[in-house]
Write an enzyme that holds these catalytic residues in place. Structure first.
Site, PDB file in Angstrom:
ATOM      1  CE  LYS A  22      36.975 -12.932  22.381  1.00  0.00           C
ATOM      2  NZ  LYS A  22      35.575 -13.143  22.813  1.00  0.00           N
ATOM      3  CG  ASN A  23      35.782 -17.139  22.040  1.00  0.00           C
ATOM      4  OD1 ASN A  23      35.767 -16.073  22.654  1.00  0.00           O
ATOM      5  ND2 ASN A  23      35.321 -17.262  20.811  1.00  0.00           N
ATOM      6  NE  ARG A  93      25.860 -14.445  23.618  1.00  0.00           N
ATOM      7  CZ  ARG A  93      24.558 -14.668  23.766  1.00  0.00           C
ATOM      8  NH1 ARG A  93      23.767 -13.680  24.080  1.00  0.00           N
ATOM      9  NH2 ARG A  93      24.052 -15.863  23.600  1.00  0.00           N
ATOM     10  CB  CYS A 117      30.196  -7.983  19.563  1.00  0.00           C
ATOM     11  SG  CYS A 117      31.976  -7.865  19.684  1.00  0.00           S
ATOM     12  NE  ARG A 122      26.271 -12.690  20.535  1.00  0.00           N
ATOM     13  CZ  ARG A 122      27.568 -12.572  20.767  1.00  0.00           C
ATOM     14  NH1 ARG A 122      28.120 -11.385  20.821  1.00  0.00           N
ATOM     15  NH2 ARG A 122      28.320 -13.642  20.947  1.00  0.00           N
ATOM     16  N   PRO A 123      19.975 -13.803  22.234  1.00  0.00           N
ATOM     17  CG  PRO A 123      18.258 -15.132  21.391  1.00  0.00           C
ATOM     18  CD  PRO A 123      19.409 -14.293  20.979  1.00  0.00           C
ATOM     19  CG  ASP A 125      16.420 -18.735  23.884  1.00  0.00           C
ATOM     20  OD1 ASP A 125      17.492 -18.197  23.564  1.00  0.00           O
ATOM     21  OD2 ASP A 125      15.773 -19.451  23.107  1.00  0.00           O
ATOM     22  CG  LEU A 126      19.235 -21.940  23.306  1.00  0.00           C
ATOM     23  CD1 LEU A 126      20.205 -22.293  22.186  1.00  0.00           C
ATOM     24  CD2 LEU A 126      17.965 -22.790  23.175  1.00  0.00           C
ATOM     25  CG  ASP A 307      34.167 -15.585  16.496  1.00  0.00           C
ATOM     26  OD1 ASP A 307      33.105 -14.955  16.356  1.00  0.00           O
ATOM     27  OD2 ASP A 307      34.496 -16.126  17.571  1.00  0.00           O
ATOM     28  CB  ILE A 329      26.496 -17.854  13.534  1.00  0.00           C
ATOM     29  CG1 ILE A 329      27.129 -19.110  12.917  1.00  0.00           C
ATOM     30  CG2 ILE A 329      26.422 -17.972  15.055  1.00  0.00           C
ATOM     31  CD1 ILE A 329      26.450 -20.412  13.282  1.00  0.00           C
ATOM     32  NE  ARG A 399      34.511  -7.368  24.099  1.00  0.00           N
ATOM     33  CZ  ARG A 399      33.481  -7.963  23.519  1.00  0.00           C
ATOM     34  NH1 ARG A 399      32.805  -7.342  22.611  1.00  0.00           N
ATOM     35  NH2 ARG A 399      33.114  -9.170  23.863  1.00  0.00           N
TER      36      ARG A 399
HETATM   37  C1  UD1 Z   1      30.566 -17.892  21.185  1.00  0.00           C
HETATM   38  C2  UD1 Z   1      31.861 -17.145  21.033  1.00  0.00           C
HETATM   39  C3  UD1 Z   1      31.771 -16.156  19.884  1.00  0.00           C
HETATM   40  C4  UD1 Z   1      31.323 -16.856  18.617  1.00  0.00           C
HETATM   41  C5  UD1 Z   1      30.060 -17.679  18.852  1.00  0.00           C
HETATM   42  C6  UD1 Z   1      29.673 -18.531  17.659  1.00  0.00           C
HETATM   43  C7  UD1 Z   1      32.723 -17.087  23.299  1.00  0.00           C
HETATM   44  C8  UD1 Z   1      33.041 -16.261  24.499  1.00  0.00           C
HETATM   45  N1  UD1 Z   1      32.153 -16.432  22.265  1.00  0.00           N
HETATM   46  O1  UD1 Z   1      29.567 -16.937  21.511  1.00  0.00           O
HETATM   47  O2  UD1 Z   1      33.062 -15.577  19.701  1.00  0.00           O
HETATM   48  O3  UD1 Z   1      31.060 -15.902  17.619  1.00  0.00           O
HETATM   49  O4  UD1 Z   1      30.262 -18.571  19.974  1.00  0.00           O
HETATM   50  O5  UD1 Z   1      30.716 -19.369  17.301  1.00  0.00           O
HETATM   51  O6  UD1 Z   1      33.008 -18.261  23.245  1.00  0.00           O
HETATM   52  N2  UD1 Z   1      21.506 -18.276  20.757  1.00  0.00           N
HETATM   53  C9  UD1 Z   1      20.176 -18.268  21.125  1.00  0.00           C
HETATM   54  N3  UD1 Z   1      19.864 -18.518  22.428  1.00  0.00           N
HETATM   55  C10 UD1 Z   1      20.820 -18.780  23.369  1.00  0.00           C
HETATM   56  C11 UD1 Z   1      22.175 -18.807  22.972  1.00  0.00           C
HETATM   57  C12 UD1 Z   1      22.484 -18.541  21.649  1.00  0.00           C
HETATM   58  O7  UD1 Z   1      19.301 -18.037  20.302  1.00  0.00           O
HETATM   59  O8  UD1 Z   1      20.475 -18.995  24.540  1.00  0.00           O
HETATM   60  C13 UD1 Z   1      21.861 -17.963  19.341  1.00  0.00           C
HETATM   61  C14 UD1 Z   1      22.657 -16.644  19.275  1.00  0.00           C
HETATM   62  O9  UD1 Z   1      21.801 -15.546  19.234  1.00  0.00           O
HETATM   63  C15 UD1 Z   1      23.424 -16.827  17.987  1.00  0.00           C
HETATM   64  C16 UD1 Z   1      23.694 -18.327  17.964  1.00  0.00           C
HETATM   65  O10 UD1 Z   1      22.761 -18.916  18.859  1.00  0.00           O
HETATM   66  O11 UD1 Z   1      22.631 -16.478  16.889  1.00  0.00           O
HETATM   67  C17 UD1 Z   1      25.113 -18.696  18.354  1.00  0.00           C
HETATM   68  O12 UD1 Z   1      25.355 -18.259  19.671  1.00  0.00           O
HETATM   69  P1  UD1 Z   1      26.344 -19.027  20.645  1.00  0.00           P
HETATM   70  O13 UD1 Z   1      26.863 -20.253  19.982  1.00  0.00           O
HETATM   71  O14 UD1 Z   1      25.658 -19.180  21.952  1.00  0.00           O
HETATM   72  O15 UD1 Z   1      27.507 -17.978  20.778  1.00  0.00           O
HETATM   73  P2  UD1 Z   1      28.164 -17.401  22.072  1.00  0.00           P
HETATM   74  O16 UD1 Z   1      28.385 -18.490  23.070  1.00  0.00           O
HETATM   75  O17 UD1 Z   1      27.473 -16.179  22.493  1.00  0.00           O
END
Ligand code: UD1
Length: 420
Positions: A22-23, A93, A117, A122-123, A125-126, A307, A329, A399
């Site tokens: 999926k990811n 997301r 979820c 889950r911002p 910003d990055l 996960d 995380i 999902r």
């Molecule tokens: C992806 C996976 C999800 C997995 C997660 C962590 C997909 C589709 N989903 O989610 O299954 O649980 O990686 O391994 O691949 N964060 C910020 N700002 C940002 C982006 C992220 O603060 O702009 C924080 C998030 O709130 C969270 C952490 O970084 O606390 C990890 O998020 P991220 O690695 O971005 O996860 P996803 O890509 O959403």
């Protein structure tokens, strides 16, 4: 909303085929937008999130076709809209992953803030800061992110403060068609990112450093597209192994790459089961015994994946001994704990740390699924528990797990889905 009814007390046994990841599929589907020529993707899992991604591409005007082998072909020459429908973005997301490709290829993108979820704040910003570093102008207005560029995006050095999976993917995709070189430092190392890079390179991008913390994207003028086969799902694989560990069973996962889940396999070994594997299969045989308790701390790859945290909480709930599970995380990802307590689990919760005293058995009752991995954990708990378990809101599981009930049936579980 549909529910699952499980008659528990089954020790799962048998083998099953693991589906496409999926990811890995979700960023690759977004990456189709980068290509001028046709792209074809194989081994996409049949999942709600994949359907949502295809609907999202379709809403932009991408012409999609699916053949009898479930190969999905996309032609982006028909794109007529650069604004994504909020009702689709709100479902998932990963919808934010179209931002980089749309901006880079078509010059603008309007995307609403994504859903997904309920596992904490889950911002994004990055993602946004990454696009700005590449020269994009971003306006946030009325819940929408409006991104545009003048001329091509420009390569830059971007140091991520945290190795976000999605931000790494979005920035890579935006940078593929930028002018010059982009260096992404402290990027995420997840195998799905390596898969995305292999795919984009096969379609005409020039990206190096896959699997290291420093990825270099040499911008190209255009990408022609082509064929790509998505890797198998390492979280699905590990979820079935967790089902074996929790039920004292013996499960062999086929088409599953053990090298992608070393940190998880290490923990399964510590549960006391016999773990064997080949290039594309893994077997866990618990020999009918209860697992031993194993401490878990989640972290970015190659650490233990968030996960798999919920599923391992169930394993520990039925283990011999006391284990500590620490989630680092996401801020709200222990929702399964309350439901597992209703089933008889002994879990003390202190913020993001669960201290679990294993019990010999769980008891079936009525519980509610709250997010994708917590739902999978409750299903495993229901299969292991004595008596009947009813799980409400089971749509979450669709999902991320292809044919979940069918595959569990194959392993001996007694599960029925009911409309509510
Ligand atoms: C992806 C996976 C999800 C997995 C997660 C962590 C997909 C589709 N989903 O989610 O299954 O649980 O990686 O391994 O691949 N964060 C910020 N700002 C940002 C982006 C992220 O603060 O702009 C924080 C998030 O709130 C969270 C952490 O970084 O606390 C990890 O998020 P991220 O690695 O971005 O996860 P996803 O890509 O959403």
């Amino acid at each position: 909303m549909e529910k699952l009814i499980i008659q528990g007390g089954t020790s799962l046994k048998g083998s099953l085929e693991i589906s496409g990841s999926k990811n890995s599929s979700l960023p690759i589907l977004a990456g189709m937008l980068l290509c001028e020529g046709k792209t074809t993707v194989a081994n996409l899992p049949h999942l709600q999130d994949v359907t949502t991604s295809l609907e999202l591409l379709g809403s932009l005007g991408v012409e999609l076709s699916i053949d009898e082998n479930r190969y999905v072909e996309a032609d982006t020459r028909t794109v007529h809209s650069l604004a994504t429908p909020p009702e689709l973005v709100g479902k998932m997301r990963a919808s934010i992953l179209v931002l980089g490709p749309m901006l880079s290829r078509f010059g603008e993108a309007t995307v609403s803030f994504p859903g997904g979820c309920a596992i904490g704040n889950r911002p994004i910003d990055l993602h946004i800061a990454g696009m700005e570093s590449l020269g994009a102008e971003i306006i946030i207005e009325d819940g929408f992110i409006k991104a545009s560029r003048k001329g091509r995006l420009r390569g830059a050095t971007i140091i991520l403060p945290f190795p976000s999976v999605g931000a790494t993917e979005n920035i890579i995709m935006a940078a593929t068609l930028a002018e010059g070189t982009t260096r992404i430092k402290n990027c995420a190392l997840e195998p799905e990112i390596i898969d995305l890079i292999k795919c984009l390179n096969a379609w005409g991008a020039n990206i190096s450093g896959a699997g290291t913390s420093s990825i270099v994207v040499q911008g190209v003028k255009k990408m022609d597209g082509g064929f790509f086969r998505v890797m198998s799902d390492r979280i699905e694989t590990a979820t079935y192994l967790a089902a074996a560990a929790a039920t004292g069973g013996k499960i062999r996962t086929m088409r599953a790459d053990p090298s992608n889940i070393s940190a998880v396999l290490e923990k399964f070994r510590k549960t006391g089961g016999d773990l064997t594997f080949g290039v594309d299969w893994i077997e866990l045989d618990m020999r009918g015994k209860r697992p031993k308790a194993v401490n878990i701390t989640t972290g970015p790859y190659p650490c233990f994946p968030t996960d798999m945290q919920a599923q391992f909480t169930v394993v520990n709930s039925l283990a011999i001994g006391i284990a500590q599970v620490t989630e680092t995380i996401f801020e709200n990802r222990l929702a399964q704990v309350q439901e597992l307590r209703c089933m008889g689990a002994k879990i003390a919760l202190n913020n993001n740390v669960a201290v679990i005293t294993g019990v010999p058995k769980l008891t079936g009752t009525h519980v509610m699924a709250s997010d994708l991995r917590a739902s999978a954990a409750l299903v495993i708990a229901g299969v292991a528990a004595e008596g009947e378990t009813t799980i409400d809101e089971i749509h979450h599981v669709d999902r991320g797990y292809e044919c979940f009930e069918e595959k569990l049936h194959q392993l001996g579980a007694k599960i029925t889905r009911l409309p509510s």
